[in-house]
Enzyme design. Structure first.
Site, PDB file in Angstrom:
ATOM      1  N   SER A  56      24.368  -9.308  53.212  1.00 14.94           N
ATOM      2  CA  SER A  56      24.456  -9.032  54.636  1.00 14.94           C
ATOM      3  C   SER A  56      25.799  -8.369  54.938  1.00 14.94           C
ATOM      4  CB  SER A  56      24.269 -10.351  55.399  1.00 14.94           C
ATOM      5  OG  SER A  56      24.240 -10.117  56.769  1.00 14.94           O
TER       6      SER A  56
ATOM      7  N   THR B 228      32.927   1.738  48.273  1.00 17.41           N
ATOM      8  CA  THR B 228      31.669   2.318  47.791  1.00 17.41           C
ATOM      9  C   THR B 228      31.337   3.572  48.611  1.00 17.41           C
ATOM     10  OG1 THR B 228      30.302   1.127  49.374  1.00 17.41           O
ATOM     11  CG2 THR B 228      30.754  -0.009  47.293  1.00 17.41           C
TER      12      THR B 228
ATOM     13  N   LYS C  65      21.072  -6.182  59.998  1.00 15.18           N
ATOM     14  CA  LYS C  65      21.786  -7.224  59.235  1.00 15.18           C
ATOM     15  C   LYS C  65      21.701  -8.571  59.963  1.00 15.18           C
ATOM     16  CE  LYS C  65      23.236  -4.902  55.618  1.00 15.18           C
ATOM     17  NZ  LYS C  65      22.733  -5.175  54.276  1.00 15.18           N
TER      18      LYS C  65
ATOM     19  N   TYR D 136      22.374  -0.715  62.002  1.00 18.26           N
ATOM     20  CA  TYR D 136      22.938  -1.540  60.916  1.00 18.26           C
ATOM     21  C   TYR D 136      23.186  -2.968  61.407  1.00 18.26           C
ATOM     22  CZ  TYR D 136      25.870  -2.667  56.865  1.00 18.26           C
ATOM     23  OH  TYR D 136      26.396  -3.241  55.724  1.00 18.26           O
TER      24      TYR D 136
ATOM     25  N   ASN E  38      20.023  -6.085  48.099  1.00 13.51           N
ATOM     26  CA  ASN E  38      21.319  -5.406  48.238  1.00 13.51           C
ATOM     27  C   ASN E  38      21.189  -3.992  48.806  1.00 13.51           C
ATOM     28  OD1 ASN E  38      24.272  -4.847  47.327  1.00 13.51           O
ATOM     29  ND2 ASN E  38      23.066  -3.269  46.278  1.00 13.51           N
TER      30      ASN E  38
ATOM     31  N   VAL F 160      34.108  -2.965  51.057  1.00 15.82           N
ATOM     32  CA  VAL F 160      34.086  -2.649  49.629  1.00 15.82           C
ATOM     33  C   VAL F 160      34.170  -1.141  49.410  1.00 15.82           C
ATOM     34  CG1 VAL F 160      32.896  -3.213  47.474  1.00 15.82           C
ATOM     35  CG2 VAL F 160      32.448  -4.596  49.505  1.00 15.82           C
TER      36      VAL F 160
HETATM   37  N1  LIG Z   1      30.606  -1.273  51.307  1.00 21.25           N
HETATM   38  C1  LIG Z   1      30.912  -2.158  52.232  1.00 21.25           C
HETATM   39  O1  LIG Z   1      32.050  -2.187  52.741  1.00 21.25           O
HETATM   40  C2  LIG Z   1      29.909  -3.169  52.680  1.00 21.25           C
HETATM   41  C3  LIG Z   1      30.310  -4.100  53.653  1.00 21.25           C
HETATM   42  C4  LIG Z   1      29.395  -5.065  54.076  1.00 21.25           C
HETATM   43  C5  LIG Z   1      28.122  -5.091  53.530  1.00 21.25           C
HETATM   44  N2  LIG Z   1      27.763  -4.181  52.585  1.00 21.25           N
HETATM   45  C6  LIG Z   1      26.409  -4.268  52.036  1.00 21.25           C
HETATM   46  O2  LIG Z   1      26.462  -4.260  50.625  1.00 21.25           O
HETATM   47  C7  LIG Z   1      25.247  -3.694  50.091  1.00 21.25           C
HETATM   48  C8  LIG Z   1      25.579  -2.605  49.079  1.00 21.25           C
HETATM   49  O3  LIG Z   1      26.250  -1.574  49.761  1.00 21.25           O
HETATM   50  P1  LIG Z   1      27.182  -0.495  49.028  1.00 21.25           P
HETATM   51  O4  LIG Z   1      28.441  -0.482  49.773  1.00 21.25           O
HETATM   52  O5  LIG Z   1      27.156  -0.683  47.550  1.00 21.25           O
HETATM   53  O6  LIG Z   1      26.387   0.818  49.469  1.00 21.25           O
HETATM   54  P2  LIG Z   1      26.053   2.188  48.712  1.00 21.25           P
HETATM   55  O7  LIG Z   1      27.131   2.575  47.812  1.00 21.25           O
HETATM   56  O8  LIG Z   1      25.633   3.123  49.770  1.00 21.25           O
HETATM   57  O9  LIG Z   1      24.789   1.774  47.831  1.00 21.25           O
HETATM   58  C9  LIG Z   1      23.539   1.525  48.436  1.00 21.25           C
HETATM   59  C10 LIG Z   1      22.494   1.339  47.354  1.00 21.25           C
HETATM   60  O10 LIG Z   1      21.223   1.168  47.983  1.00 21.25           O
HETATM   61  C11 LIG Z   1      20.308   2.096  47.421  1.00 21.25           C
HETATM   62  N3  LIG Z   1      19.286   2.433  48.403  1.00 21.25           N
HETATM   63  C12 LIG Z   1      19.434   3.052  49.601  1.00 21.25           C
HETATM   64  N4  LIG Z   1      18.245   3.241  50.180  1.00 21.25           N
HETATM   65  C13 LIG Z   1      17.311   2.711  49.342  1.00 21.25           C
HETATM   66  C14 LIG Z   1      15.916   2.583  49.371  1.00 21.25           C
HETATM   67  N5  LIG Z   1      15.181   3.076  50.388  1.00 21.25           N
HETATM   68  N6  LIG Z   1      15.277   1.973  48.326  1.00 21.25           N
HETATM   69  C15 LIG Z   1      15.974   1.481  47.281  1.00 21.25           C
HETATM   70  N7  LIG Z   1      17.329   1.579  47.197  1.00 21.25           N
HETATM   71  C16 LIG Z   1      17.973   2.185  48.215  1.00 21.25           C
HETATM   72  C17 LIG Z   1      21.177   3.293  46.992  1.00 21.25           C
HETATM   73  O11 LIG Z   1      20.592   4.057  45.967  1.00 21.25           O
HETATM   74  P3  LIG Z   1      19.632   5.326  46.226  1.00 21.25           P
HETATM   75  O12 LIG Z   1      20.325   6.166  47.268  1.00 21.25           O
HETATM   76  O13 LIG Z   1      19.537   5.950  44.877  1.00 21.25           O
HETATM   77  O14 LIG Z   1      18.328   4.781  46.678  1.00 21.25           O
HETATM   78  C18 LIG Z   1      22.380   2.554  46.429  1.00 21.25           C
HETATM   79  O15 LIG Z   1      22.116   2.096  45.111  1.00 21.25           O
HETATM   80  C19 LIG Z   1      24.467  -3.212  51.316  1.00 21.25           C
HETATM   81  O16 LIG Z   1      23.523  -4.193  51.679  1.00 21.25           O
HETATM   82  C20 LIG Z   1      25.516  -3.098  52.390  1.00 21.25           C
HETATM   83  O17 LIG Z   1      24.983  -3.212  53.673  1.00 21.25           O
HETATM   84  C21 LIG Z   1      28.617  -3.233  52.156  1.00 21.25           C
END
Ligand SMILES: NC(=O)c1ccc[n+]([C@@H]2O[C@H](COP(=O)([O-])OP(=O)(O)OC[C@H]3O[C@@H](n4cnc5c(N)ncnc54)[C@H](OP(=O)(O)O)[C@@H]3O)[C@@H](O)[C@H]2O)c1
Length: 252
Positions: A136, A183, A154, A150, A85, A181
């Protein structure tokens, strides 16, 4: 008790998945770089009667990936699923201008981390007939201006998941897109996208936010938790949307 390792569990989607899995009688291994929110989440889950292990570290490092699996086995003696994730959206910039080092970090975190973690985990996952869930994005299938790293990582993550599905007889690999989402990643897109994306691409995300159309992390989070525990073998190699009606059938 099932044991599931979740990367990027310090906030957002990953933290939501961890809470939901813990409520589903699963021991959760929590990884992200930031130690404090990970330990706080571990304490919260334990206070609610669940089992959790916080393992802070950078998933873009080979040694960390191997250590995460070793610590999981040392503590719980088994591993039933990994949820890839953790990801970064940076660099948000046109390919012509993007920082090469930021591209390298994106490839390490979004692609190589999942590859290395899976390699270390496979002997344990085979034993459990376990699952590899790759979080993804719709961006895997489309070119979004300003999101070169990105989109490329992905897309590659999806292909990694498909090849894994072809190779491994005792492990089920699926990729899932979680929708848009609410976030920190979406905050970054709204802020940095103003300069790094085209006006048209950026305004789509601004409008979704203004109109209150972002998903709460718990909605796709539940779908991802269900996939980690119950995705059937026949789904091996699929790339599913979080709201695919098939996933809802895993609810019962
Ligand atoms: N939000 C959306 O709309 C959306 C849409 C499509 C896909 N996604 C996917 O959903 C997943 C979660 O995204 P999110 O929206 O929850 O993003 P987020 O809020 O930015 O969270 C990302 C997480 O990844 C961790 N992370 C980043 N770099 C890291 C590293 N080098 N090692 C270990 N952990 C790391 C961050 O924690 P630290 O900074 O503490 O390491 C955080 O816990 C991702 O794969 C993203 O691509 C999100």
């Amino acid at each position: 008790m099932n044991v599931v390792l979740i990367t990027g569990a310090s906030r957002g989607l990953g933290a939501a998945v961890a809470r939901i899995l813990a409520e589903m009688d699963t021991a959760v291994v929590l990884n992200a770089r930031s130690a404090k929110p990970l330990y706080e989440l571990m304490a919260e889950i334990e206070a609610n009667g669940g089992m959790a292990l916080a393992l802070p570290g950078d998933v873009g490092q080979l040694d960390t990936c191997r250590w995460l699996v070793a610590e999981t086995i040392e503590t719980f003696g088994r591993l039933d699923a990994i949820i890839h994730n953790a990801a970064v959206i940076d660099p948000i910039a046109p390919i012509a201008e993007a920082d090469p080092q930021a591209w390298q970090t994106a490839v390490s975190v979004n692609l190589l981390g999942p590859v290395w973690l899976t390699q270390a985990a496979l002997p344990h996952l085979r034993r459990q007939q376990g699952r590899v869930i790759s979080v993804s994005s719709g961006a895997a299938d489309y070119g979004i201006p300003g999101w070169g790293a990105y989109c490329a990582t992905k897309g590659a993550l999806n292909q990694f998941s498909r090849v894994l599905a072809e190779e491994e007889e005792r492990v089920t690999a699926v990729a899932v897109r979680p929708g848009v989402v609410d976030t920190v990643m979406q905050n970054e897109i709204r802020e940095k996208g103003a300069t790094g994306m085209t006006v048209q691409a950026h305004s789509r995300f601004m409008e979704m936010h203004e109109q209150g159309n972002l998903l709460p992390p718990e909605k796709p989070g539940r779908a991802i938790a269900l996939l980690a525990l119950r995705a059937p073998r026949e789904w091996n190699g699929r790339f599913l949307s979080w709201d695919d009606p098939d996933i809802a059938t895993l609810n019962s």
